[in-house]
Design an enzyme around this catalytic site. Structure first.
Site, PDB file in Angstrom:
ATOM      1  CG  HIS A  82      -0.640  -0.420   2.474  1.00 31.58           C
ATOM      2  ND1 HIS A  82      -1.477  -1.090   3.304  1.00 31.58           N
ATOM      3  CD2 HIS A  82       0.519  -0.285   3.147  1.00 31.58           C
ATOM      4  CE1 HIS A  82      -0.865  -1.351   4.435  1.00 31.58           C
ATOM      5  NE2 HIS A  82       0.347  -0.872   4.363  1.00 31.58           N
TER       6      HIS A  82
ATOM      7  CG  ASP B 109      -4.622  -2.589   2.984  1.00 26.27           C
ATOM      8  OD1 ASP B 109      -4.245  -3.535   3.690  1.00 26.27           O
ATOM      9  OD2 ASP B 109      -3.995  -1.519   2.874  1.00 26.27           O
TER      10      ASP B 109
END
Lengths: 321, 430
Positions: free
Chosen positions: B238, B311
């Protein structure tokens, strides 16, 4: 605004200064004026809040603010109860919202709440039926402090517009600074902030203030010097290297105050750290220091807030009925 | 007897082959036997189950390289069962679970536990990361070789950055004996300590402790130095900032073995989603200013970012209904992964095929999984979806046990119609 009812305040809660219109701030200050006079009488009590319950909920220790609210509530004739974390279930792992629901079940009309986390008072306010006054949430806001500061200045200097105020010290961690910046911006007061770079919040210039790292430059020509408290744990090498160095460069003494206007006034939200952020000679100078007056104004401002929020609560209930 | 399924009358999207054309897919015994215009209702073998896609897109099932399933240890937030239902509903046919479970996946037994539970549930494919260090403490390496043999796909300390340069150097170095990928949460932990939002105007206004955005690039910079030193294989999870992405782009130009991913909330939201202390917008790393959001979009389009992962981080009410600083970070993401990613296509930032690449062969290739493609011989994992249909994200319809999405009620375009794993339909839109 001009032809609105006197002391118009349209919000259910008082959670912060940000977002209040200048007319709403003025209404609160105007009503506060009348409570100053009343508090100076022998009989200080009125029955405006007779039969109402005010609960002071302090998740963070405070003597001054809590006492000030307690006195304000009692002078208005309300029943005032203090709850602090030591005697409640908060330390047993009860969540903030559980606490809110429990308190709500006691049917208080007003809740005065202080909490160490930013945003926590707003979160609690969403879960209760009464009105909520933010008595300080984390680094976020402390609206009644900003109002009492404004009232103190207004009474001494006749107004707020066009003045220049320097707020000095730990701006980053200060809810007092944030609420004052919002209030002064709304009322047309110029604001400077003076702090070592480690105690200056990011992008503070976006808030319409001028930032300084030098006291003399920051105080140059100002009408008001507002000092903030610096917590002990922040001046031992984490944010500033030592108390000695902090006082030398950022503490307010007569030498630095000389940079301000000759008749400049000194304020401090208390409790003061003498010899850390402020020299006793300055703090105790009755011609310059407004510190005692701030405390007196605090009670009057809180009476006005309790009064106005109760009126709003009443009109809401009347509408609902 | 051979089991056959024919998906016909589809718009085939196979990014690995750069294919975007009408046709069908024939799956035999769980594997793709044929795909192309020749697979039609007429050509389907006798006894094959024929599914008419009515012109909808058929792409490889999504490979989500970063999810948390709650199991073992956090079953009140998600289980392998509920997580795999959510995945199937989201068109995700393979998930890779982070090791921050309880117990931590730092032991062969835990890897095997997850594989066994996935077989029992038998819905989507489930893989796991191994912890890079024991107990995710950042001190002592786990048995990377044995964990890899047991099925751990790659190694990471999950939500925690590996803080010690010495440990990271050893990890990147040692992992090469097993060609193992090291995945970092790129955030300088000392600089980030105590922070809950990105430092800047919003943090200052809300009175919340901020994390300077540069904390990401600082960690990536350090790690890239160690990649240069060791020659190891490194993946930054990320990535969210312009500076971080610039470093990744440069490392790729140098020819280093460096990859990265991002999550939908970093290109579909910016820090203003926090509003007045909305804890559903609290995530780690924190949401960024608009300029960084745009940099993420740009990096997806120019290929600096290899993959989009959901995520997926399920959190229950008790973990989110708290003052902002006390609330858990995390966004539940499996069921919004595809529609949010499709915004990149609808907004004209990327061709549809490129968006699908970031969700299929992109992550599969960097993890060494033979998934994310429609080639004959590949596993019969397919998502059938309509990319145009208007819809709204609705958390109440989520299969996940948790509802912590800042995207609730967001208007989107695109809807999963059917999810097929090894030729079996595991989800069909009602």
């Amino acid at each position: 605004m001009a032809d609105a009812a006197p002391y118009s305040y349209p919000h259910r809660h008082l959670l912060g200064i940000e977002g209040l219109a200048p007319g709403e701030i003025s209404a609160l200050l105007d009503l506060s004026e009348s409570y100053v006079e009343q508090s100076r009488r022998d009989d200080k009590k009125v029955a405006v809040l007779k039969g109402r319950t005010v609960i002071n909920v302090f998740f963070e220790t405070s003597t001054r603010t809590r006492t000030s609210f307690e006195l304000a509530g009692k002078r208005l004739g309300a029943d005032v109860i203090n709850i602090s974390p030591d005697i409640s279930a908060i330390k047993k792992g009860e969540t903030l919202l559980d606490t809110a629901l429990t308190l709500n079940a006691m049917r208080p009309d007003l809740l005065v709440v202080r909490h160490p986390e930013s945003g926590a008072v707003q979160l609690l306010a969403e879960k209760v039926d009464g009105a909520v006054i933010n008595a300080g949430d984390g680094w976020h806001e402390h609206p009644t402090q900003a109002l009492l500061d404004a009232l103190t200045i207004r009474r001494r200097l006749g107004g707020l517009t066009g003045l220049t105020v320097a707020i000095c010290g730990d701006i980053m961690h200060s809810r007092v600074a944030r609420s004052n910046i919002h209030l002064f911006n709304a009322m047309g007061t110029r604001v400077r902030v003076v702090a070592p770079p480690t105690l200056m919040p990011a992008e503070v210039d976006r808030f319409g203030v001028e930032a300084f790292h030098d006291m003399r430059a920051g105080l140059d020509g100002v009408d008001i010097v507002m000092m903030l408290r610096l917590q002990t744990e922040r001046m031992q090498g984490s944010f500033v290297p030592s108390v000695r160095e902090y006082f030398h460069f950022f503490g307010l003494d007569a030498r630095k105050l000389a940079a301000a206007r000759p008749d400049a006034l000194v304020m401090h939200p208390g409790p003061m750290n003498r010899g850390v952020e402020i020299d006793s000679d300055v703090a105790d100078d009755i011609h310059r220091s407004l510190i005692q007056e701030q405390v007196e104004m605090g009670v009057a401002v809180r009476m006005a807030c309790l009064d106005l929020l109760t009126r709003k609560l009443q009109s809401n209930r009347a509408e609902a009925a | 007897m051979t089991k056959r399924t024919a998906l016909i009358n589809a718009r085939l999207l196979d990014p690995a082959a750069r294919l975007d054309a009408p046709g069908g897919i024939l799956i035999e015994d769980g594997r793709i036997a044929a795909r192309g215009p020749e697979v039609t209702a007429g050509s389907a073998p006798e006894g094959a189950a024929v599914i008419d896609c009515n012109g909808a897109c058929a792409a490889p099932g999504l490979v989500d390289m970063r999810v948390q399933l709650g199991e073992p240890g956090g079953e009140h937030k998600e289980t392998i069962d509920s997580g795999s239902l959510a995945a199937a509903a989201g068109g995700v046919t393979a998930v890779v679970a982070l090791p921050n479970t309880s117990p931590v996946i730092d032991d062969v037994n835990v890897v095997e536990f997850i594989a066994r539970r996935a077989r029992e549930v038998r819905r989507v494919k489930m893989f796991a990361y191994g912890a890079l260090t024991r107990g995710l403490k950042g001190e002592r390496l786990t048995e990377l070789g044995m964990l890899k043999d047991a099925g751990a796909l790659a190694f990471t300390d999950g939500l925690r950055a590996v803080s010690s340069a010495r440990v990271m150097r050893r990890a990147l170095s040692y992992a090469q004996a097993f060609d193992a990928l090291i995945v970092q949460h790129p955030e300088e932990p000392e600089l980030a300590q105590g922070g809950v939002v990105t430092e800047g105007e919003i943090a200052t206004r809300l009175g919340l402790p901020g994390i300077p955005a540069i904390a990401e690039a600082m960690m990536i910079q350090r790690d890239l130095g160690l990649v240069e030193l060791t020659g190891g294989r490194y993946h930054a999870a990320h990535v969210t900032t312009a500076q971080g992405l610039a470093l990744i782009r440069r490392a790729k130009r140098e020819g280093w073995r460096v990859t990265c991913d991002t999550a939908p909330h970093y290109f579909a939201l910016n820090e203003t989603a926090i509003g007045e202390y909305r804890t559903f917008g609290k995530v780690s790393p924190p949401l960024r200013p608009e300029a960084d959001r745009r940099a993420v979009v740009e990096a997806l389009a120019d290929g600096a970012i290899d993959a989009i992962a959901s995520d997926h981080d399920p959190q229950d009410q008790e973990s989110k209904r708290l003052p902002f600083a006390d609330a858990e970070p995390g966004i539940v993401g499996l069921e919004s992964l595809l529609p949010l990613s499709l915004e990149l296509y609808h907004n004209g930032h990327m061709p549809l095929l490129d968006v699908m690449e970031k969700l299929t062969c992109g992550p599969a290739d960097l993890l060494g999984l033979p998934l994310g493609r429609l080639a004959p011989g590949a596993p019969g994992d397919v998502v059938v979806f309509d990319p145009e249909i208007p819809a709204r994200i609705d958390v109440d319809a989520f299969r996940s046990k948790s509802r912590n999405s800042p995207f609730d009620r967001r208007p989107v375009q695109g809807r999963v119609l059917r999810t097929v794993v090894d030729g079996r339909t595991v989800f069909e839109a009602g």
